[in-house]
Design a protein around this motif. Structure first.
Motif, PDB file in Angstrom:
ATOM      1  N   THR A  22       0.846  -1.186   0.000  1.00  0.00           N
ATOM      2  CA  THR A  22       0.000   0.000   0.000  1.00  0.00           C
ATOM      3  C   THR A  22       0.884   1.240   0.000  1.00  0.00           C
ATOM      4  OG1 THR A  22      -1.871   1.075   1.083  1.00  0.00           O
ATOM      5  CG2 THR A  22      -0.160   0.190   2.513  1.00  0.00           C
ATOM      6  N   ARG A  26      -3.037   6.365  -2.226  1.00  0.00           N
ATOM      7  CA  ARG A  26      -3.236   5.457  -3.354  1.00  0.00           C
ATOM      8  C   ARG A  26      -4.701   5.376  -3.780  1.00  0.00           C
ATOM      9  NH1 ARG A  26      -1.617  -1.033  -3.435  1.00  0.00           N
ATOM     10  NH2 ARG A  26      -1.773  -1.314  -5.695  1.00  0.00           N
ATOM     11  N   LEU A  27      -5.614   5.466  -2.830  1.00  0.00           N
ATOM     12  CA  LEU A  27      -7.032   5.242  -3.124  1.00  0.00           C
ATOM     13  C   LEU A  27      -7.842   6.536  -3.188  1.00  0.00           C
ATOM     14  CD1 LEU A  27      -7.686   2.079  -0.919  1.00  0.00           C
ATOM     15  CD2 LEU A  27      -6.905   2.219  -3.295  1.00  0.00           C
ATOM     16  N   ARG A  28      -7.175   7.634  -3.447  1.00  0.00           N
ATOM     17  CA  ARG A  28      -7.845   8.932  -3.418  1.00  0.00           C
ATOM     18  C   ARG A  28      -8.981   9.022  -4.434  1.00  0.00           C
ATOM     19  NH1 ARG A  28      -3.037   8.925  -5.746  1.00  0.00           N
ATOM     20  NH2 ARG A  28      -2.683   9.915  -7.778  1.00  0.00           N
ATOM     21  N   ASP A  31     -11.928   7.045  -3.129  1.00  0.00           N
ATOM     22  CA  ASP A  31     -12.497   7.721  -1.961  1.00  0.00           C
ATOM     23  C   ASP A  31     -13.336   8.923  -2.361  1.00  0.00           C
ATOM     24  OD1 ASP A  31     -11.177   5.871  -0.439  1.00  0.00           O
ATOM     25  OD2 ASP A  31      -9.661   7.247   0.335  1.00  0.00           O
ATOM     26  N   ASP A  52     -12.920  -0.595   5.761  1.00  0.00           N
ATOM     27  CA  ASP A  52     -11.801  -0.698   4.826  1.00  0.00           C
ATOM     28  C   ASP A  52     -11.296  -2.128   4.928  1.00  0.00           C
ATOM     29  OD1 ASP A  52      -9.740  -0.279   3.092  1.00  0.00           O
ATOM     30  OD2 ASP A  52      -8.529   0.940   4.443  1.00  0.00           O
ATOM     31  N   TYR A  55      -6.884  -3.644   4.357  1.00  0.00           N
ATOM     32  CA  TYR A  55      -6.161  -2.385   4.181  1.00  0.00           C
ATOM     33  C   TYR A  55      -4.667  -2.579   3.963  1.00  0.00           C
ATOM     34  CZ  TYR A  55      -5.421  -3.109   9.216  1.00  0.00           C
ATOM     35  OH  TYR A  55      -5.102  -3.642  10.442  1.00  0.00           O
ATOM     36  N   THR A  61      -4.585   3.717   4.207  1.00  0.00           N
ATOM     37  CA  THR A  61      -5.834   3.861   3.455  1.00  0.00           C
ATOM     38  C   THR A  61      -7.038   4.039   4.367  1.00  0.00           C
ATOM     39  OG1 THR A  61      -6.129   1.455   3.290  1.00  0.00           O
ATOM     40  CG2 THR A  61      -4.913   2.546   1.513  1.00  0.00           C
ATOM     41  N   GLU A  64      -6.962   7.639   5.749  1.00  0.00           N
ATOM     42  CA  GLU A  64      -7.394   8.580   4.710  1.00  0.00           C
ATOM     43  C   GLU A  64      -8.881   8.458   4.429  1.00  0.00           C
ATOM     44  OE1 GLU A  64      -3.067   8.595   2.392  1.00  0.00           O
ATOM     45  OE2 GLU A  64      -4.732   7.373   1.643  1.00  0.00           O
TER      46      GLU A  64
END
Length: 270
Positions: A22, A26-28, A31, A52, A55, A61, A64
């Motif tokens: 991770t 990374r998962l913006r 999200d 999550d 994760y 993640t 965030e």
């Protein structure tokens, strides 16, 4: 002599340990989409819980996700769930108000039998067989609260390219393609990030292959708009695709480098 029964051992979490790689931020893209598409449902819930799932080796993640969802739904809580106990132990120091971590898998163990309004499973099913996906989806969707959402997909290591499926308790609804437009040569570059349910179906005769073919053609036809920037070219491409494919979003999301199509249009053949 009085016999003493051995207490039952805890149930083994459902699933297998992933690589756990991770990176922060990374998962913006996922999200932001979740907050826009599902924020109202999170706000309406009495005690909204988001999970999550898987994760990874570090809790970035989940941390965030809490921050991003609270911009849309200030009362939401996030529970990070991992099948590897050492990862849960490593995440515990990051717990705070609204954020906790638990050991578990696809059974999604929550306190008191809570049912989450959101389950996010990013880069979790990548290592599973395609034949296992439907069962995992069904299991996770069964854990959702009424009006809940499961988001399952795959992205590259730094989150430039991402494709995910959104599912409700009734099953799959949409597929979203999201990218950093400045790094995109052609839309079919996103094929390498298709979720497990679709990645092996990118072959002639399959709907997702036809969609990516048409996506590339529309992108090529929109080349003159590149002089106005990649965003304008993407928007023009999406408008052209909408003539033949059932898109589920519009210019507001297209401007973010996203495009969402109805699952029925990309459902694997056979």
């Amino acid at each position: 002599m009085v016999s003493r029964s051995t207490p039952p051992s805890p149930k083994r979490p459902v699933g297998t340990v992933t690589r756990g790689t991770t990176n922060p931020n990374r998962l913006r893209r996922m999200d932001r989409w979740i907050a826009a598409a599902h924020g109202a449902a999170l706000r309406r819930a009495d005690a909204p819980v988001a999970v999550d799932l898987g994760y990874g080796a570090a809790p970035w993640t989940a941390v965030e996700l809490l921050a991003r969802l609270r911009e849309a739904a200030p009362r939401v809580r996030v529970v990070g769930i991992e099948i590897e106990p050492a990862r849960v132990a490593g995440a515990k120091p990051y717990e705070r108000e609204g954020l906790s971590f638990r050991h578990g898998g696809f059974e999604v163990p929550l306190e008191g039998g809570e049912r989450p309004v959101l389950i996010r499973a990013a880069n979790v099913l990548r290592q599973y067989d395609e034949e296992q996906v439907a069962e995992v989806w069904q299991r996770l969707c069964a854990r959702l609260a009424p009006g809940g959402l499961l988001v399952e997909g795959t992205c590259d290591e730094i989150g430039r390219r991402h494709v995910w499926v959104a599912l409700g308790p009734e099953g799959a609804r949409t597929v979203t393609f999201a990218t950093r437009l400045g790094s995109l040569e052609r839309p079919s570059d996103l094929a390498e990030r298709l979720p497990k349910a679709l990645i092996h179906r990118n072959v002639p005769g399959e709907p997702v292959h036809a969609f990516l073919r048409d996506f590339d053609r529309a992108w090529a036809a929109a080349a003159p708009y590149a002089s106005y920037g990649a965003r304008q070219r993407w928007i023009r491409t999406a408008r052209a695709l909408a003539a033949d494919w059932p898109l589920a979003d519009g210019p507001v999301r297209w401007r973010q480098g996203e495009l969402t199509v109805r699952w029925e249009a990309l459902r694997p053949a056979g």
